[in-house]
Design a protein around this motif. Sequence first.
Motif, PDB file in Angstrom:
ATOM      1  N   MET A   1       0.854  -1.188   0.000  1.00  0.00           N
ATOM      2  CA  MET A   1       0.000   0.000   0.000  1.00  0.00           C
ATOM      3  C   MET A   1       0.887   1.233   0.000  1.00  0.00           C
ATOM      4  SD  MET A   1      -1.315   0.631   3.905  1.00  0.00           S
ATOM      5  CE  MET A   1      -2.320   1.926   3.190  1.00  0.00           C
ATOM      6  N   THR A   2       0.276   2.392   0.153  1.00  0.00           N
ATOM      7  CA  THR A   2       1.049   3.626   0.184  1.00  0.00           C
ATOM      8  C   THR A   2       2.003   3.603   1.372  1.00  0.00           C
ATOM      9  OG1 THR A   2       0.898   6.046   0.251  1.00  0.00           O
ATOM     10  CG2 THR A   2      -0.786   4.835   1.468  1.00  0.00           C
ATOM     11  N   TRP A   3       3.286   3.855   1.125  1.00  0.00           N
ATOM     12  CA  TRP A   3       4.313   3.638   2.148  1.00  0.00           C
ATOM     13  C   TRP A   3       4.153   4.549   3.358  1.00  0.00           C
ATOM     14  CZ3 TRP A   3       7.195   7.840   3.362  1.00  0.00           C
ATOM     15  CH2 TRP A   3       7.285   8.870   2.413  1.00  0.00           C
ATOM     16  N   TRP A   4       3.619   5.745   3.164  1.00  0.00           N
ATOM     17  CA  TRP A   4       3.601   6.679   4.292  1.00  0.00           C
ATOM     18  C   TRP A   4       2.423   6.451   5.247  1.00  0.00           C
ATOM     19  CZ3 TRP A   4      -0.660   9.927   3.884  1.00  0.00           C
ATOM     20  CH2 TRP A   4      -1.201  10.082   2.602  1.00  0.00           C
ATOM     21  N   LEU A   5       1.544   5.514   4.917  1.00  0.00           N
ATOM     22  CA  LEU A   5       0.492   5.103   5.851  1.00  0.00           C
ATOM     23  C   LEU A   5       0.696   3.658   6.316  1.00  0.00           C
ATOM     24  CD1 LEU A   5      -2.707   6.665   4.243  1.00  0.00           C
ATOM     25  CD2 LEU A   5      -1.612   7.343   6.392  1.00  0.00           C
ATOM     26  N   ALA A   6       1.824   3.075   5.939  1.00  0.00           N
ATOM     27  CA  ALA A   6       2.071   1.664   6.252  1.00  0.00           C
ATOM     28  C   ALA A   6       2.123   1.407   7.753  1.00  0.00           C
ATOM     29  CB  ALA A   6       3.368   1.198   5.593  1.00  0.00           C
ATOM     30  N   HIS A   7       2.697   2.338   8.510  1.00  0.00           N
ATOM     31  CA  HIS A   7       2.806   2.143   9.961  1.00  0.00           C
ATOM     32  C   HIS A   7       1.414   2.053  10.591  1.00  0.00           C
ATOM     33  CE1 HIS A   7       2.156   6.427   9.503  1.00  0.00           C
ATOM     34  NE2 HIS A   7       1.733   6.440  10.750  1.00  0.00           N
ATOM     35  N   LEU A   8       0.477   2.885  10.104  1.00  0.00           N
ATOM     36  CA  LEU A   8      -0.891   2.868  10.627  1.00  0.00           C
ATOM     37  C   LEU A   8      -1.600   1.585  10.195  1.00  0.00           C
ATOM     38  CD1 LEU A   8      -3.233   4.355  12.042  1.00  0.00           C
ATOM     39  CD2 LEU A   8      -3.785   5.367   9.816  1.00  0.00           C
ATOM     40  N   PHE A   9      -1.421   1.215   8.946  1.00  0.00           N
ATOM     41  CA  PHE A   9      -2.045  -0.005   8.436  1.00  0.00           C
ATOM     42  C   PHE A   9      -1.566  -1.224   9.218  1.00  0.00           C
ATOM     43  CE2 PHE A   9      -2.501  -3.673   5.736  1.00  0.00           C
ATOM     44  CZ  PHE A   9      -3.697  -3.470   5.075  1.00  0.00           C
ATOM     45  N   ARG A  10      -0.278  -1.262   9.481  1.00  0.00           N
ATOM     46  CA  ARG A  10       0.294  -2.402  10.199  1.00  0.00           C
ATOM     47  C   ARG A  10      -0.272  -2.487  11.614  1.00  0.00           C
ATOM     48  NH1 ARG A  10       4.970  -1.552   8.601  1.00  0.00           N
ATOM     49  NH2 ARG A  10       5.172  -3.200   7.058  1.00  0.00           N
ATOM     50  N   ARG A  11      -0.494  -1.343  12.238  1.00  0.00           N
ATOM     51  CA  ARG A  11      -1.041  -1.333  13.597  1.00  0.00           C
ATOM     52  C   ARG A  11      -2.511  -1.752  13.603  1.00  0.00           C
ATOM     53  NH1 ARG A  11      -3.457   2.819  16.241  1.00  0.00           N
ATOM     54  NH2 ARG A  11      -2.559   4.437  14.900  1.00  0.00           N
ATOM     55  N   LEU A  12      -3.276  -1.304  12.614  1.00  0.00           N
ATOM     56  CA  LEU A  12      -4.701  -1.616  12.566  1.00  0.00           C
ATOM     57  C   LEU A  12      -4.984  -3.020  12.030  1.00  0.00           C
ATOM     58  CD1 LEU A  12      -6.143   1.754  11.197  1.00  0.00           C
ATOM     59  CD2 LEU A  12      -6.141   0.935  13.562  1.00  0.00           C
ATOM     60  N   HIS A  13      -4.090  -3.517  11.183  1.00  0.00           N
ATOM     61  CA  HIS A  13      -4.331  -4.810  10.542  1.00  0.00           C
ATOM     62  C   HIS A  13      -3.077  -5.679  10.634  1.00  0.00           C
ATOM     63  CE1 HIS A  13      -8.042  -3.093   9.006  1.00  0.00           C
ATOM     64  NE2 HIS A  13      -7.355  -2.068   8.546  1.00  0.00           N
ATOM     65  N   PRO A  14      -2.732  -6.096  11.840  1.00  0.00           N
ATOM     66  CA  PRO A  14      -1.501  -6.877  12.026  1.00  0.00           C
ATOM     67  C   PRO A  14      -1.535  -8.243  11.354  1.00  0.00           C
ATOM     68  CG  PRO A  14      -2.830  -6.881  14.038  1.00  0.00           C
ATOM     69  CD  PRO A  14      -3.454  -5.877  13.116  1.00  0.00           C
ATOM     70  N   GLY A  15      -2.702  -8.707  10.986  1.00  0.00           N
ATOM     71  CA  GLY A  15      -2.806 -10.007  10.346  1.00  0.00           C
ATOM     72  C   GLY A  15      -2.463 -10.013   8.871  1.00  0.00           C
ATOM     73  N   VAL A  16      -2.223  -8.823   8.307  1.00  0.00           N
ATOM     74  CA  VAL A  16      -1.854  -8.709   6.892  1.00  0.00           C
ATOM     75  C   VAL A  16      -0.337  -8.681   6.774  1.00  0.00           C
ATOM     76  CG1 VAL A  16      -2.070  -7.342   4.788  1.00  0.00           C
ATOM     77  CG2 VAL A  16      -3.978  -7.446   6.409  1.00  0.00           C
ATOM     78  N   LYS A  17       0.212  -9.432   5.855  1.00  0.00           N
ATOM     79  CA  LYS A  17       1.668  -9.455   5.631  1.00  0.00           C
ATOM     80  C   LYS A  17       2.032  -8.307   4.693  1.00  0.00           C
ATOM     81  CE  LYS A  17       1.342 -14.482   5.918  1.00  0.00           C
ATOM     82  NZ  LYS A  17       1.427 -15.746   5.136  1.00  0.00           N
ATOM     83  N   LEU A  18       2.314  -7.167   5.291  1.00  0.00           N
ATOM     84  CA  LEU A  18       2.516  -5.943   4.522  1.00  0.00           C
ATOM     85  C   LEU A  18       3.982  -5.743   4.148  1.00  0.00           C
ATOM     86  CD1 LEU A  18       0.996  -3.370   3.494  1.00  0.00           C
ATOM     87  CD2 LEU A  18       1.800  -2.249   5.584  1.00  0.00           C
ATOM     88  N   ASP A  19       4.220  -5.388   2.884  1.00  0.00           N
ATOM     89  CA  ASP A  19       5.556  -4.986   2.420  1.00  0.00           C
ATOM     90  C   ASP A  19       5.383  -3.724   1.591  1.00  0.00           C
ATOM     91  OD1 ASP A  19       8.062  -4.598   1.456  1.00  0.00           O
ATOM     92  OD2 ASP A  19       8.294  -6.573   0.533  1.00  0.00           O
ATOM     93  N   GLU A  20       5.507  -2.578   2.251  1.00  0.00           N
ATOM     94  CA  GLU A  20       5.250  -1.303   1.595  1.00  0.00           C
ATOM     95  C   GLU A  20       6.347  -0.874   0.647  1.00  0.00           C
ATOM     96  OE1 GLU A  20       6.982  -0.218   5.674  1.00  0.00           O
ATOM     97  OE2 GLU A  20       5.853  -1.838   4.717  1.00  0.00           O
ATOM     98  N   THR A  21       7.448  -1.633   0.556  1.00  0.00           N
ATOM     99  CA  THR A  21       8.501  -1.274  -0.396  1.00  0.00           C
ATOM    100  C   THR A  21       8.129  -1.691  -1.817  1.00  0.00           C
ATOM    101  OG1 THR A  21       9.734  -3.367  -0.181  1.00  0.00           O
ATOM    102  CG2 THR A  21      10.249  -1.601   1.391  1.00  0.00           C
ATOM    103  N   ARG A  22       7.212  -2.630  -1.954  1.00  0.00           N
ATOM    104  CA  ARG A  22       6.872  -3.158  -3.273  1.00  0.00           C
ATOM    105  C   ARG A  22       5.789  -2.331  -3.954  1.00  0.00           C
ATOM    106  NH1 ARG A  22       5.932  -9.485  -2.564  1.00  0.00           N
ATOM    107  NH2 ARG A  22       5.771  -9.343  -4.841  1.00  0.00           N
ATOM    108  N   MET A  23       5.860  -2.258  -5.284  1.00  0.00           N
ATOM    109  CA  MET A  23       4.881  -1.497  -6.044  1.00  0.00           C
ATOM    110  C   MET A  23       3.595  -2.283  -6.225  1.00  0.00           C
ATOM    111  SD  MET A  23       4.767   1.558  -7.366  1.00  0.00           S
ATOM    112  CE  MET A  23       6.448   2.017  -7.764  1.00  0.00           C
ATOM    113  N   LEU A  24       3.731  -3.577  -6.520  1.00  0.00           N
ATOM    114  CA  LEU A  24       2.569  -4.447  -6.717  1.00  0.00           C
ATOM    115  C   LEU A  24       2.766  -5.752  -5.944  1.00  0.00           C
ATOM    116  CD1 LEU A  24       1.971  -4.238 -10.594  1.00  0.00           C
ATOM    117  CD2 LEU A  24       0.590  -3.147  -8.827  1.00  0.00           C
ATOM    118  N   VAL A  25       1.701  -6.234  -5.327  1.00  0.00           N
ATOM    119  CA  VAL A  25       1.724  -7.533  -4.654  1.00  0.00           C
ATOM    120  C   VAL A  25       0.442  -8.277  -5.023  1.00  0.00           C
ATOM    121  CG1 VAL A  25       1.599  -8.741  -2.446  1.00  0.00           C
ATOM    122  CG2 VAL A  25       3.181  -6.821  -2.717  1.00  0.00           C
TER     123      VAL A  25
END
Length: 324
Positions: A140-164
């Motif tokens: 997702m958008t890298w500058w909201l990744a910290h919030l996304f990770r806190r709200l949705h810890p069950g998602v395997k997030l990699d904000e460095t990638r363009m497409l997943v």
Amino acid sequence: MKTILVAAFDGLMDSSLAITLDTLKAGAAFLAHSRAGGKVQILTVGQGKTIRTASGLSLTPDLRLRDLPEKMPRPDWVVVTAGGLLNEEAIEERFSRPDAMALAAWLAGLDTAHTRVAVSCSSVFLLARAGLLEGRSATMTWWLAHLFRRLHPGVKLDETRMLVSDGPYLTAGSAFSQLDLSLAVVADTMGVKVAHLVSRYLLIDQRPSQARYMMPTHAKDVDPTVVAAERWIDAHLSEPLTVARLASALAVSPKTLARRVEAASGISPVKLIQRRRLMRAAHLVETTPLSIDRIAEEVGYQDGTALRKLMKREFGATPTALRK
């Protein structure tokens, strides 16, 4: 005939809608005039009769959610437009509105054995809130990744990638990654040759990573230890760096540092050090005439060969390509 629905909601980013429709329709036009021929139906869908964009423009969708699935029983793809450059306070308000909740419920009810869903930027929150990304990989958008990770810890997030891509869901990074997202949908529905033609006509460059565009952590709710870690690393990039030395400088144990960095960024302290080095290297490549070997020294690598390999692996581009 294949069908692509472009889902829109109030407050969407204008460029996201335009990028999606222009890319998809360019592909459809090229496909129709190709030797293979073929037709792709591209329709907009929304909750109300009229959708108001972030800039105040109006869109009359081709279909309304309440008319589905009677009028459109099984689309091949649903592309959700980007929510725009929302700040953290606006996330809850945006995706708690009736139109967003209706869209989330409809997405959750799709037959994903036949329909895939593509979402970028802050709209990835929409999929997560619907529980569709639980246990899956996403970006997702890298500058909201910290919030996304806190709200949705069950998602395997990699904000460095363009497409997943994970199962039926394709997620993309910040706002203009909607372009990459749309091109991927073109490739899947119309073929790689058509997608390549669209990229050439529209001058779309390949950008497999958004890591080099990331800036130092600036969000107010990020762990201050992690912010301090980034600043300390950036000030000592040319020096030998270890996790033990970093932890000592921050007056925490290596175990505590690892726990906090993992919680805030989803990566280890070792990976954080590497990321900071590569981000600085990319900046120097793009903004200075320094040689790659000299840049390698500046960011703590022994030679340019190691730096070239790492940049190619992490950014999907060589230093030479970044400098063009």
